[in-house]
Design an enzyme around this catalytic site. Structure first.
Site, PDB file in Angstrom:
ATOM      1  N   SER A   1      -9.636  -0.647   7.348  1.00 25.17           N
ATOM      2  CA  SER A   1      -9.147  -0.451   5.982  1.00 25.17           C
ATOM      3  C   SER A   1      -8.429  -1.634   5.347  1.00 25.17           C
ATOM      4  O   SER A   1      -8.164  -1.619   4.143  1.00 25.17           O
ATOM      5  CB  SER A   1      -8.223   0.769   5.926  1.00 25.17           C
ATOM      6  OG  SER A   1      -8.976   1.953   5.997  1.00 25.17           O
TER       7      SER A   1
ATOM      8  N   SER B   1      -9.425   1.570   3.030  1.00 25.82           N
ATOM      9  CA  SER B   1      -8.570   2.296   2.120  1.00 25.82           C
ATOM     10  C   SER B   1      -7.500   1.442   1.433  1.00 25.82           C
ATOM     11  O   SER B   1      -6.871   1.911   0.484  1.00 25.82           O
ATOM     12  CB  SER B   1      -7.871   3.428   2.883  1.00 25.82           C
ATOM     13  OG  SER B   1      -7.039   2.900   3.903  1.00 25.82           O
TER      14      SER B   1
ATOM     15  N   LYS C   1       0.870  -1.187   0.000  1.00 22.71           N
ATOM     16  CA  LYS C   1       0.000   0.000   0.000  1.00 22.71           C
ATOM     17  C   LYS C   1       0.905   1.236   0.000  1.00 22.71           C
ATOM     18  O   LYS C   1       1.912   1.277   0.730  1.00 22.71           O
ATOM     19  CB  LYS C   1      -0.875  -0.034   1.253  1.00 22.71           C
ATOM     20  CG  LYS C   1      -1.846   1.128   1.392  1.00 22.71           C
ATOM     21  CD  LYS C   1      -2.720   0.916   2.624  1.00 22.71           C
ATOM     22  CE  LYS C   1      -3.756   2.009   2.797  1.00 22.71           C
ATOM     23  NZ  LYS C   1      -4.661   1.744   3.938  1.00 22.71           N
TER      24      LYS C   1
END
Lengths: 78, 463
Positions: B181, B157, B82
């Protein structure tokens, strides 16, 4: 922007009436150094304040813990 | 084995082949890079592909393994990060104009561990801006799209991480979870994601959102892969004091049955909500049935204050995130995307007194949630209990953030894993459930999840 905003006391957010919230939010944002955001994104600033207020209101019944904690018996006024 | 077969290998399958020198890390890496080149134009999982360094690392891994220097299950395994996790020399953008040119100077704690074990970085993955949630609409890179159907949300996310793993571009991605997330996109994309116990995995070198609730965790297609990855990245890091002085047990063990396991089921959150999605509910109930058939003793508990737990978790996030972003919100509010800016601004209206009260309330709520584990080793419940909405249905998407059971465990720090429980007959989208464990007992979470997965191998279905 600040010239058009009526003065408001910086009272607790949950106590701000609905119709006063926009002016209150802009004033608080300007006082917090967020004048640029308040000028360029006033609607977002107001929505953010409303969202924070709604969250606090929803938790209000569970949150007075600190306020209700026993106070010390002395005070500065003595 | 052709390239398509290689891309479908689980981490553990690929690892065994690499260890036995039946699979070249160079060939494996190239096959995945080719797949990324072919698929990512539509899916937008990646912000940046590090093809050159990946091939160098793959070659080095291959030479080491040939020379008899196999370092462990992650050696020669490609992964992706990420894009809020630092990898030295590569930009960490957080999907924000503010950091478009921010080149990481050092490795994050988790990256250092993965490098030591010979894993191969394939690139940096899409995220909601600064991991704030909310499907980015005006950020530098397009939002990742769900590989099962791009019309439906990935959630966030760690959306790029979930998409890349589900679409077979990579067998392992790291995500972060501050208010769900990792678990939300894992659930929406049909993969396994764990938010480990707070303090289990270092956050050093990871852009913070709310430091008392931020977690780093692995996202994979299988439970076994997830356990192998967590084993590789967990452990103490002096640079993240939350991780200090923790034992590092083996979390990768499996059991043939679940005898002796005590499972609490929090049905009330989805059974007492008439709007809960019937297919999500059926998937959770089937998981409970499988655990009981395996020998677990199941009893029911109630999560009475779910809405308040979620609200407090959001309040804490607002306060902590604002403390981090205040300088940029003052100087460059225009540099944020619309949704991230509005979300971060909430913290400007909360006071030190609100924070103190919130912390006090956090202790009370945490105690309430810990009591669910009285007489239980695990808690089974929903991740979310709505059907996955379409990207175009913003109202339905926002509702899913209110109707979920992820945020409470960021507040309490319990380990929490989501795993696929099937597919919707109506939409074809993945269904999911959540298993929560006692603090620092990820091994038991994996034991139950692995048992279910062996009998219900949903991961074998490809998008």
């Amino acid at each position: 922007m600040s010239n058009t905003v009526p003065p408001h006391a910086h009272g607790p957010l949950v106590a701000v009436p609905e119709d006063s919230l926009p002016a209150w939010a802009i004033q608080v944002a300007c006082g917090a150094g967020l004048g640029k955001a308040a000028r360029e994104y006033p609607e977002q600033v107001v929505r953010a304040a409303a969202s924070a207020r709604d969250t606090l209101k929803a938790l209000q019944d569970d949150m007075p813990g600190t306020a209700r904690a026993a106070r010390p018996t002395w005070s500065l006024s003595k | 084995m052709n390239d398509a077969d290689l891309c479908r290998l689980s981490l553990s399958e690929a690892s065994k082949l690499i260890q036995g020198q039946d699979l070249s890390p160079v060939r494996y890496t190239q096959a995945l890079l080719d797949r990324i080149a072919r698929e990512d134009g539509q899916l937008h999982a990646f912000i940046r592909v590090t093809a050159d360094t990946a091939m160098d690392e793959a070659l080095a891994a291959e030479q080491d393994i040939r020379a008899g220097r196999w370092r462990g299950p992650l050696h020669g395994i490609p992964y992706a990060l990420k894009d809020i996790i630092d990898y030295a020399g590569v930009p960490t953008t957080a999907q924000s104009r503010l950091l478009e040119k921010n080149v990481a100077q050092d490795d994050a704690g988790v990256v250092r561990k993965l490098k030591e074990q010979g894993a191969i970085l394939l690139g940096k993955l899409g995220t909601d801006e600064f991991a704030c949630g909310g499907h980015p609409i005006d950020c530098p890179w397009p939002a990742p799209r769900n590989p099962w159907n791009p019309e439906y949300v990935t959630a966030g996310s760690s959306s790029g991480s979930a998409v890349a793993v589900a679409a077979r571009m990579v067998p392992l991605a790291l995500g972060t979870d501050t208010n769900g997330s990792i678990r939300n996109p894992a659930a929406r994309c049909g993969i396994v994601g764990i938010k480990p116990t707070y303090g289990r995995v270092s956050r050093h070198g990871v852009i913070p959102l709310a430091p008392t609730m931020d977690h780093v965790g692995p996202m994979t297609r299988t439970v076994q892969d997830n356990a192998l990855a967590l084993q590789a990245i967990m452990g103490s890091d002096p640079a993240d004091p939350a991780t200090m002085n923790r034992a590092e047990p083996d979390v990768t063990g499996y059991a043939a049955d679940l005898r002796g396991l005590r499972v609490a089921v929090a049905r009330n959150v989805y059974m007492e909500d008439p709007a809960a999605d019937a297919e999500q509910v059926a998937g959770i109930e089937e998981l409970v049935r499988v655990l009981a058939d395996g020998g677990a003793v199941v009893h029911e508990v109630r999560i009475a204050g779910l809405r308040k737990y979620n609200l407090l978790s959001r309040l804490l996030l607002s306060i902590e995130a604002y403390a981090i972003h205040e300088p940029w919100l003052r100087s460059d509010p225009q540099a944020y995307g619309t949704r991230c800016r509005e979300r971060l601004l909430q913290g400007a209206f909360l006071t030190a007194a609100d924070h103190a009260r919130a912390q006090e309330l956090r202790r009370q709520y945490t105690a309430e949630l810990c009591s669910l584990f009285s007489g239980a080793d695990l808690l089974v419940t929903a991740s979310g209990y709505d059907a996955t909405p379409k990207v175009s249905d913003r109202e339905a998407f926002l509702k899913t953030y209110e109707r979920q059971v992820r945020m409470p465990f960021n507040m309490t720090g319990h380990p929490a894993l989501v795993l696929p429980t099937g597919f919707s007959a109506r939409t074809g989208m993945p269904l999911a459930a959540q298993i929560v464990g006692r603090h620092f007992d990820e091994a038991t979470v994996y034991r139950a999840a692995g048992f279910y997965e062996r009998l219900n191998p949903w991961h074998e279905t490809c998008p």
